[in-house]
Scaffold this motif. Structure first.
Motif, PDB file in Angstrom:
ATOM      1  N   LYS A 163       0.930  -1.232   0.020  1.00 49.48           N
ATOM      2  CA  LYS A 163      -0.017   0.146  -0.072  1.00 49.48           C
ATOM      3  C   LYS A 163       0.933   1.109  -0.067  1.00 49.48           C
ATOM      4  CE  LYS A 163      -2.345   1.157   3.621  1.00 49.48           C
ATOM      5  NZ  LYS A 163      -3.424   1.475   4.803  1.00 49.48           N
ATOM      6  N   ILE A 164       0.700   2.064  -1.038  1.00 50.30           N
ATOM      7  CA  ILE A 164       1.613   3.430  -1.044  1.00 50.30           C
ATOM      8  C   ILE A 164       0.453   4.712  -0.966  1.00 50.30           C
ATOM      9  CG2 ILE A 164       3.115   4.574  -2.589  1.00 50.30           C
ATOM     10  CD1 ILE A 164       3.939   2.054  -3.860  1.00 50.30           C
ATOM     11  N   SER A 195      -2.046   0.173  -4.578  1.00 49.53           N
ATOM     12  CA  SER A 195      -2.258  -0.996  -3.415  1.00 49.53           C
ATOM     13  C   SER A 195      -2.198  -2.436  -4.185  1.00 49.53           C
ATOM     14  CB  SER A 195      -3.409  -0.721  -2.726  1.00 49.53           C
ATOM     15  OG  SER A 195      -4.597  -0.879  -3.564  1.00 49.53           O
ATOM     16  N   GLU A 196      -1.744  -3.409  -3.532  1.00 51.52           N
ATOM     17  CA  GLU A 196      -1.943  -4.760  -4.178  1.00 51.52           C
ATOM     18  C   GLU A 196      -2.493  -5.629  -2.920  1.00 51.52           C
ATOM     19  OE1 GLU A 196       1.873  -6.074  -5.384  1.00 51.52           O
ATOM     20  OE2 GLU A 196       2.332  -4.300  -6.718  1.00 51.52           O
ATOM     21  N   LEU A 197      -3.699  -6.014  -3.477  1.00 57.74           N
ATOM     22  CA  LEU A 197      -4.422  -7.301  -2.373  1.00 57.74           C
ATOM     23  C   LEU A 197      -4.070  -8.550  -2.967  1.00 57.74           C
ATOM     24  CD1 LEU A 197      -7.674  -5.151  -2.225  1.00 57.74           C
ATOM     25  CD2 LEU A 197      -5.656  -5.127  -0.775  1.00 57.74           C
ATOM     26  N   ALA A 198      -3.781  -9.444  -2.214  1.00 58.59           N
ATOM     27  CA  ALA A 198      -3.646 -10.790  -2.540  1.00 58.59           C
ATOM     28  C   ALA A 198      -4.406 -11.810  -2.027  1.00 58.59           C
ATOM     29  CB  ALA A 198      -2.001 -11.368  -2.001  1.00 58.59           C
ATOM     30  N   GLN A 256      -5.591   5.201  -7.239  1.00 62.46           N
ATOM     31  CA  GLN A 256      -6.340   6.355  -7.150  1.00 62.46           C
ATOM     32  C   GLN A 256      -6.802   6.758  -8.624  1.00 62.46           C
ATOM     33  OE1 GLN A 256      -7.559   7.539  -4.126  1.00 62.46           O
ATOM     34  NE2 GLN A 256      -8.916   9.289  -4.882  1.00 62.46           N
ATOM     35  N   ALA A 257      -7.891   7.239  -8.801  1.00 64.32           N
ATOM     36  CA  ALA A 257      -8.206   7.778 -10.179  1.00 64.32           C
ATOM     37  C   ALA A 257      -7.090   9.056 -10.324  1.00 64.32           C
ATOM     38  CB  ALA A 257      -9.789   8.384 -10.279  1.00 64.32           C
ATOM     39  N   CYS A 258      -6.851   9.353 -11.571  1.00 60.27           N
ATOM     40  CA  CYS A 258      -6.039  10.329 -11.785  1.00 60.27           C
ATOM     41  C   CYS A 258      -6.148  10.972 -13.302  1.00 60.27           C
ATOM     42  CB  CYS A 258      -4.255  10.063 -11.722  1.00 60.27           C
ATOM     43  SG  CYS A 258      -3.286  11.374 -11.829  1.00 60.27           S
ATOM     44  N   GLU A 264      -3.528  11.700 -15.869  1.00 58.11           N
ATOM     45  CA  GLU A 264      -2.838  10.681 -16.276  1.00 58.11           C
ATOM     46  C   GLU A 264      -3.688   9.931 -17.139  1.00 58.11           C
ATOM     47  OE1 GLU A 264      -0.296   8.963 -13.555  1.00 58.11           O
ATOM     48  OE2 GLU A 264       0.683  10.826 -12.773  1.00 58.11           O
ATOM     49  N   LYS A 265      -4.880  10.229 -17.615  1.00 54.30           N
ATOM     50  CA  LYS A 265      -5.856   9.405 -18.200  1.00 54.30           C
ATOM     51  C   LYS A 265      -6.148   8.085 -17.424  1.00 54.30           C
ATOM     52  CE  LYS A 265      -5.423  12.156 -21.535  1.00 54.30           C
ATOM     53  NZ  LYS A 265      -6.508  13.393 -21.586  1.00 54.30           N
ATOM     54  N   LYS A 266      -6.122   8.163 -15.998  1.00 54.72           N
ATOM     55  CA  LYS A 266      -6.514   7.119 -15.292  1.00 54.72           C
ATOM     56  C   LYS A 266      -7.935   7.503 -14.595  1.00 54.72           C
ATOM     57  CE  LYS A 266      -1.837   5.809 -14.304  1.00 54.72           C
ATOM     58  NZ  LYS A 266      -0.619   5.670 -13.080  1.00 54.72           N
ATOM     59  N   THR A 267      -8.945   7.085 -14.952  1.00 55.39           N
ATOM     60  CA  THR A 267     -10.298   7.492 -14.690  1.00 55.39           C
ATOM     61  C   THR A 267     -11.284   6.512 -13.917  1.00 55.39           C
ATOM     62  OG1 THR A 267     -11.238   6.659 -16.936  1.00 55.39           O
ATOM     63  CG2 THR A 267     -10.450   8.984 -16.669  1.00 55.39           C
TER      64      THR A 267
END
Length: 301
Positions: free
Chosen positions: A7-8, A18-21, A31-33, A36-39
């Motif tokens: 988790k960052i 974050s990475e959930l195993a 997070q949406a950004c 950076e075209k991360k919607t």
């Protein structure tokens, strides 16, 4: 049940990565950004914005039965990228547009991406090359329609993790070679689209002070390259760099975990235009925020 593998945290309590195993599987959540075209799906009417990646011991062996059954297997990742349709303007080049006010159907671009990831448990890095073809609206025979195209080819690099106890980092850079294609009457063919900086980069660093329990310092540097403000590429806004600082203190009040946060955006009080874009036929400039002080608190109930 899922276990948190990584988790960052980001500014203002956000989760940048974050990475959930779950057993041998991993889910990446971030997070949406929009910059950076991360919607988020909510911004695209519930459209799918996630991807499925499968680890196999031997890719060729895994794909061979599919090929034998008649499937076409492409190298890299092919995605269909949704984007809201534009609204037809009243005029174009001084001439009335026949379908003025019409909202075009959502665009669907095609993106091909090939990437690699290094995971060192405490830290990692990713790299990807991509090409993205997006429809763009032009006026053809007096009608505003999606006959043009914007093509983006580029490279993305990212690093993340906790290389030392209490020291967390998250950073990335993107290079984009963008061009206008199939333009209206051939005008501006091959030019750069409005508001697409060739280079964007950001780097975030957090450090938990061992001398003061619960206190975390963070810093962020954001860089955005020059951007053209018109399709003719005759005017542009300058590149800019912004520096942000922040801290947060975790405490317990009335038996409840409380986080107190303080941040300073644009520490050096740079005066800059953050981005440019625009409605068809008219563009705009977005002014960067001045030096800004932010105080906030959150309580876990």
């Amino acid at each position: 049940s899922f276990k948190t593998r990584l988790k960052i945290p980001g500014p203002d309590g956000q989760i940048m990565h974050s990475e959930l195993a779950y057993e041998d599987g991993l889910i990446f959540v971030g997070q949406a950004c929009p910059d950076e075209k991360k919607t988020s799906p909510q911004t695209l009417g519930g459209a799918m914005t996630s991807g499925l990646y499968i680890y196999v011991d031997n890719v060729d062996t895994h794909c061979e039965p599919a090929r034998a059954a008649g499937a076409t297997v492409s190298d890299g990742c092919l995605q269909s990228v949704p984007e809201p349709g534009e609204t037809a303007p009243a005029t174009s080049g001084g001439q009335p547009v026949q379908n003025a006010g019409e909202i075009l159907d959502p665009y669907r671009g095609q993106q091909i991406e090939l990437g690699a990831k290094f995971d060192g448990t405490r830290y990692g890095a990713t790299a990807a090359v991509f090409t993205l073809a997006q429809p763009s609206a032009i006026v053809t025979n007096g009608v505003f329609q999606a006959d043009g195209e914007r093509r983006h080819t580029g490279l993305e690099l990212a690093v993340f993790g906790e290389p030392l106890a209490g020291l967390r980092l998250l950073g990335g850079a993107t290079y984009i070679d963008a061009q206008l294609e199939r333009t209206q009457d051939g005008a501006n063919e091959g030019n750069e689209p409005i508001g697409v900086p060739p280079v964007k980069a950001n780097f975030n660093l957090e450090y938990d002070l061992p001398q003061l329990a619960g206190l975390t310092l963070d810093g962020r540097v954001v860089y955005t390259d020059e951007q053209y403000t018109d399709a003719a590429n005759s005017n542009r806004i300058d590149a800019w760099t912004r520096l942000d600082f922040g801290l947060r203190q975790a405490v317990t009040l009335a038996g409840k975990p409380v986080t107190l946060r303080g941040r300073i955006h644009n520490v050096t009080d740079e005066n800059y235009w953050a981005t440019t874009g625009g409605f068809p036929g008219a563009n705009y400039l977005v002014q960067g925020e001045p030096r800004t002080f932010i105080l906030s608190a959150s309580v876990e109930l």
